[in-house]
Design a protein around this motif. Structure first.
Motif, PDB file in Angstrom:
ATOM      1  N   THR A   9     -14.934   9.852  -3.187  1.00  0.00           N
ATOM      2  CA  THR A   9     -13.909  10.883  -3.074  1.00  0.00           C
ATOM      3  C   THR A   9     -12.521  10.266  -3.198  1.00  0.00           C
ATOM      4  N   LEU A  10     -11.531  11.122  -3.371  1.00  0.00           N
ATOM      5  CA  LEU A  10     -10.150  10.650  -3.448  1.00  0.00           C
ATOM      6  C   LEU A  10      -9.781   9.933  -2.159  1.00  0.00           C
TER       7      LEU A  10
ATOM      8  N   HIS B   3      -8.360   5.135   0.778  1.00  0.00           N
ATOM      9  CA  HIS B   3      -8.699   4.246   1.894  1.00  0.00           C
ATOM     10  C   HIS B   3      -8.885   2.815   1.418  1.00  0.00           C
ATOM     11  N   ARG B   4      -9.636   2.641   0.333  1.00  0.00           N
ATOM     12  CA  ARG B   4      -9.890   1.297  -0.180  1.00  0.00           C
ATOM     13  C   ARG B   4      -8.610   0.634  -0.666  1.00  0.00           C
ATOM     14  N   THR B   5      -7.745   1.419  -1.309  1.00  0.00           N
ATOM     15  CA  THR B   5      -6.489   0.879  -1.821  1.00  0.00           C
ATOM     16  C   THR B   5      -5.586   0.422  -0.686  1.00  0.00           C
ATOM     17  N   LEU B   6      -5.444   1.254   0.336  1.00  0.00           N
ATOM     18  CA  LEU B   6      -4.595   0.902   1.480  1.00  0.00           C
ATOM     19  C   LEU B   6      -5.196  -0.253   2.274  1.00  0.00           C
ATOM     20  N   ARG B   7      -6.506  -0.221   2.440  1.00  0.00           N
ATOM     21  CA  ARG B   7      -7.180  -1.286   3.193  1.00  0.00           C
ATOM     22  C   ARG B   7      -6.992  -2.631   2.497  1.00  0.00           C
ATOM     23  N   SER B   8      -7.140  -2.628   1.184  1.00  0.00           N
ATOM     24  CA  SER B   8      -6.967  -3.848   0.407  1.00  0.00           C
ATOM     25  C   SER B   8      -5.545  -4.372   0.534  1.00  0.00           C
TER      26      SER B   8
ATOM     27  N   PHE C 145     -13.056  -8.452   2.778  1.00  0.00           N
ATOM     28  CA  PHE C 145     -11.614  -8.284   2.878  1.00  0.00           C
ATOM     29  C   PHE C 145     -10.813  -8.995   1.802  1.00  0.00           C
ATOM     30  N   TYR C 146     -11.482  -9.790   0.974  1.00  0.00           N
ATOM     31  CA  TYR C 146     -10.753 -10.410  -0.133  1.00  0.00           C
ATOM     32  C   TYR C 146     -10.611  -9.397  -1.264  1.00  0.00           C
ATOM     33  N   ASP C 147      -9.442  -9.319  -1.860  1.00  0.00           N
ATOM     34  CA  ASP C 147      -9.320  -8.493  -3.058  1.00  0.00           C
ATOM     35  C   ASP C 147      -9.048  -9.424  -4.236  1.00  0.00           C
TER      36      ASP C 147
ATOM     37  N   GLN D 135      -9.008   6.771   9.180  1.00  0.00           N
ATOM     38  CA  GLN D 135     -10.153   5.874   9.027  1.00  0.00           C
ATOM     39  C   GLN D 135      -9.741   4.426   9.306  1.00  0.00           C
ATOM     40  N   LEU D 136      -8.563   4.054   8.821  1.00  0.00           N
ATOM     41  CA  LEU D 136      -8.060   2.700   9.056  1.00  0.00           C
ATOM     42  C   LEU D 136      -7.781   2.473  10.538  1.00  0.00           C
ATOM     43  N   GLU D 137      -7.413   3.545  11.224  1.00  0.00           N
ATOM     44  CA  GLU D 137      -7.149   3.418  12.662  1.00  0.00           C
ATOM     45  C   GLU D 137      -8.443   3.166  13.429  1.00  0.00           C
ATOM     46  N   THR D 138      -9.531   3.807  12.994  1.00  0.00           N
ATOM     47  CA  THR D 138     -10.822   3.556  13.654  1.00  0.00           C
ATOM     48  C   THR D 138     -11.271   2.112  13.431  1.00  0.00           C
TER      49      THR D 138
END
Length: 236
Positions: free
Chosen positions: A24-25, A30-35, A172-174, A70-73
């Motif tokens: 999903t968007l 989430h993946r973009t911000l997490r990275s 966690f590596y991008d 999600q990032l907060e959890t």
């Protein structure tokens, strides 16, 4: 009257959807911000603005809000009254992630050595051979792809289910961080030697050596990551 037929369950006229399109968007955001957070692009305790993030990513604030929740959890950000969303990822948190990943990857390597099939062993050795060639050529992009393939092959060979799910949260590596790491010739040689030792131990069925070699590799490469991401960064 023309007889009606149905598509066969495995009709090859229709290709399977690319798994990348099934997310999903919110997942993409989430993946973009997490990275970005795990790559150190945000400072520790830096406040992030939802509207600015939405503008930068070209989306509405809804998926931004969902991704931040999600990032907060996950403990990477924290929402405070009247202060907004703050980045909480720091070197201590990163070090714990590295140690957690080392523990999981080492157990997966242990099981891979125990459960490896002959075809899987041949594939793993082929990847090591390709890593040797890429290391000599100095191609960072090739090494990044082969590194991911190497670890994926070990995960598959281990036949893990529970551990495989747990390890997903420790990725966690991008690409940008991997590229910096692999741009160093000395690092490329060290990584090749470590990967070769891990593969040799797994192929030989030596569970204890596989476990130890994988743990040492993840911890050492993790320390390199820490130096890159948190170099000259002051945590307050």
């Amino acid at each position: 009257m023309r007889e009606e037929t149905e598509l066969a369950p495995h009709d090859d006229r229709i290709e399977k959807l690319d798994p990348r399109f099934l997310t999903t968007l919110r997942d993409h955001v989430h993946r973009t911000l997490r990275s970005a957070i795990l790559s150190g692009r945000f400072g520790v305790n830096e406040r992030v603005n939802e509207r600015q993030l939405a503008e930068q990513l070209g989306v509405s604030t809804t998926p931004i809000k969902e991704a931040l929740r999600q990032l907060e959890t996950e403990g990477l950000v924290e929402t405070l009254p009247r202060r907004g969303v703050l980045i909480r990822f720091n070197s201590g948190w990163a070090e714990e992630m590295i140690l957690a990943r080392a523990a999981l990857e080492s157990m997966i390597a242990h099981l891979a050595a125990k459960r490896l099939t002959k075809p899987a062993a041949a594939e793993l050795q082929t990847t090591i051979n390709l890593m040797m060639e890429a290391t000599k050529a100095g191609g960072a992009d090739d090494l990044i792809a082969l590194n991911e393939k190497f670890h994926d092959q070990i995960h598959i060979a281990s036949q893990c289910q529970y551990l495989a799910r747990m390890i997903e949260r420790q990725q966690f590596y991008d690409a940008s961080i991997r590229r910096v790491i692999h741009s160093d010739p000395a690092e490329r040689e060290i990584a090749l030697n470590e990967h070769s030792a891990i593969a040799a131990a797994i192929i030989s069925g030596d569970t204890d050596t596989s476990e130890r070699a994988m743990r040492d590799h993840v911890v050492r490469s993790g320390e390199t990551y820490l130096k890159i991401v948190f170099k000259n960064k002051r945590e307050v």
